[in-house]
Design an enzyme around this catalytic site. Structure first.
Site, PDB file in Angstrom:
ATOM      1  N   PRO A  98       0.818  -1.214   0.000  1.00  0.00           N
ATOM      2  CA  PRO A  98       0.000   0.000   0.000  1.00  0.00           C
ATOM      3  C   PRO A  98       0.852   1.265   0.000  1.00  0.00           C
ATOM      4  CG  PRO A  98       0.128  -0.890   2.203  1.00  0.00           C
ATOM      5  CD  PRO A  98       0.822  -1.878   1.311  1.00  0.00           C
ATOM      6  N   MET A  99       0.211   2.397  -0.109  1.00  0.00           N
ATOM      7  CA  MET A  99       0.947   3.654   0.016  1.00  0.00           C
ATOM      8  C   MET A  99       1.589   3.709   1.397  1.00  0.00           C
ATOM      9  SD  MET A  99      -1.434   6.424  -1.947  1.00  0.00           S
ATOM     10  CE  MET A  99      -0.346   7.808  -1.640  1.00  0.00           C
ATOM     11  N   PHE A 100       2.724   4.325   1.489  1.00  0.00           N
ATOM     12  CA  PHE A 100       3.501   4.531   2.730  1.00  0.00           C
ATOM     13  C   PHE A 100       4.138   3.250   3.263  1.00  0.00           C
ATOM     14  CE2 PHE A 100      -0.253   7.370   2.783  1.00  0.00           C
ATOM     15  CZ  PHE A 100       0.401   8.552   2.477  1.00  0.00           C
ATOM     16  N   SER A 101       4.184   2.196   2.446  1.00  0.00           N
ATOM     17  CA  SER A 101       4.780   0.953   2.956  1.00  0.00           C
ATOM     18  C   SER A 101       6.295   0.919   2.743  1.00  0.00           C
ATOM     19  CB  SER A 101       4.116  -0.269   2.316  1.00  0.00           C
ATOM     20  OG  SER A 101       4.259  -0.238   0.918  1.00  0.00           O
ATOM     21  N   CYS A 155      -1.265   0.506   9.963  1.00  0.00           N
ATOM     22  CA  CYS A 155      -2.636   1.017   9.826  1.00  0.00           C
ATOM     23  C   CYS A 155      -2.770   2.320  10.619  1.00  0.00           C
ATOM     24  CB  CYS A 155      -3.638  -0.022  10.320  1.00  0.00           C
ATOM     25  SG  CYS A 155      -5.323   0.622  10.350  1.00  0.00           S
ATOM     26  N   GLU A 187       6.270   3.610  -9.785  1.00  0.00           N
ATOM     27  CA  GLU A 187       4.834   3.834 -10.028  1.00  0.00           C
ATOM     28  C   GLU A 187       4.364   3.068 -11.268  1.00  0.00           C
ATOM     29  OE1 GLU A 187       3.257   5.359  -7.746  1.00  0.00           O
ATOM     30  OE2 GLU A 187       4.463   6.985  -6.906  1.00  0.00           O
ATOM     31  N   CYS A 204      -5.445  -1.465   7.601  1.00  0.00           N
ATOM     32  CA  CYS A 204      -5.692  -2.906   7.585  1.00  0.00           C
ATOM     33  C   CYS A 204      -7.082  -3.112   6.973  1.00  0.00           C
ATOM     34  CB  CYS A 204      -5.630  -3.468   9.002  1.00  0.00           C
ATOM     35  SG  CYS A 204      -6.986  -2.872  10.042  1.00  0.00           S
ATOM     36  N   CYS A 214      -5.276   1.586  13.747  1.00  0.00           N
ATOM     37  CA  CYS A 214      -5.016   0.647  14.851  1.00  0.00           C
ATOM     38  C   CYS A 214      -3.555   0.245  14.990  1.00  0.00           C
ATOM     39  CB  CYS A 214      -5.874  -0.608  14.683  1.00  0.00           C
ATOM     40  SG  CYS A 214      -5.326  -1.661  13.320  1.00  0.00           S
TER      41      CYS A 214
END
Ligand code: ADP
Length: 201
Positions: free
Chosen positions: A21-24, A159, A94, A191, A162
């Site tokens: 995902p983004m920011f991973s 996430c 990208e 998540c 959480c």
């Protein structure tokens, strides 16, 4: 990816995919791998960045500001026209914003013994693959890029709700378009329990 310079220095052609995902940390991982290939590996590296994403100016940049020089390309044909045939490793960031020709292009380079390191999102904010275009009757999506990769690494973010492992990207605004370029604030890593799709206001 678990960086292995022996793989990058081998004679065989290989396709690598860094996704999540983004920011991973996909951009960080791509930049790190390209730096190691070029520095310690002594390999000739050429990198391309999707021109659609002008958030950080030229080159590949991570959210934390790591940088690797890269040429802007709008589509696969533009990559082809700028391609340095002497390079041994090609980085493409990208990849989800490229087109239906990317898959075959990677396979052709692979046949020549090149290493192609792709980075990008396999899944959009609806947890569906990105549609890259048509090839005759066939719709090419980011899942087709995933399918042809020899090695893939699925990175995980935290996430935002959480702090559990986040595999998805949540869009925090309503739009009917699949592609809306944006960063923190507009998108969040979540998540599955905290993932949702914005409703029409
Ligand atoms: P990507 O290319 O996958 O979008 P980057 O490599 O550009 O990711 O940035 C990853 C960095 O983003 C992390 O090192 C971290 O500092 C920051 N970050 C922001 N939000 C999160 C989050 N929810 N989970 C993990 N990292 C995050």
């Amino acid at each position: 990816m678990t960086l292995d310079l022996r793989l990058l220095r081998s004679k065989e052609g290989l396709v690598f995919l860094i996704h999540g995902p983004m920011f991973s940390g996909k951009s960080e991982e791509l930049i790190h791998t390209l730096n190691m290939a070029q520095g310690y590996g002594g390999l000739k590296v050429q990198a391309f960045k999707q021109a659609i994403d002008q958030r950080y100016g030229n080159g590949i940049r991570s959210h934390k500001g790591l940088f690797f020089p890269a040429s802007d390309a709008n589509n696969t044909n533009e990559i082809k026209s700028m391609l340095d045939p002497d390079a041994q490793v090609y980085g493409i960031s990208e990849m989800e914003f490229f087109d239906q020709d990317l898959r075959q292009f990677c396979l052709d380079l692979r046949k020549q013994g090149k290493k192609i390191i792709l980075e990008g999102l396999v899944l959009d904010y609806r947890i569906k693959p990105f549609i890259m275009g048509q090839m005759g009757e066939e719709t090419i999506t980011t899942l087709d890029i995933y399918a042809i990769s020899d090695y893939d690494i699925r990175l995980t973010a935290a996430c935002v709700d959480c702090n559990g492992p986040a595999h998805f990207t949540r869009r925090n605004f309503y739009s009917e378009k699949q592609v809306e370029v944006g960063g923190a604030g507009l998108y969040s890593a979540t998540c599955i329990d905290h993932h949702s799709i914005p409703r029409k206001p």
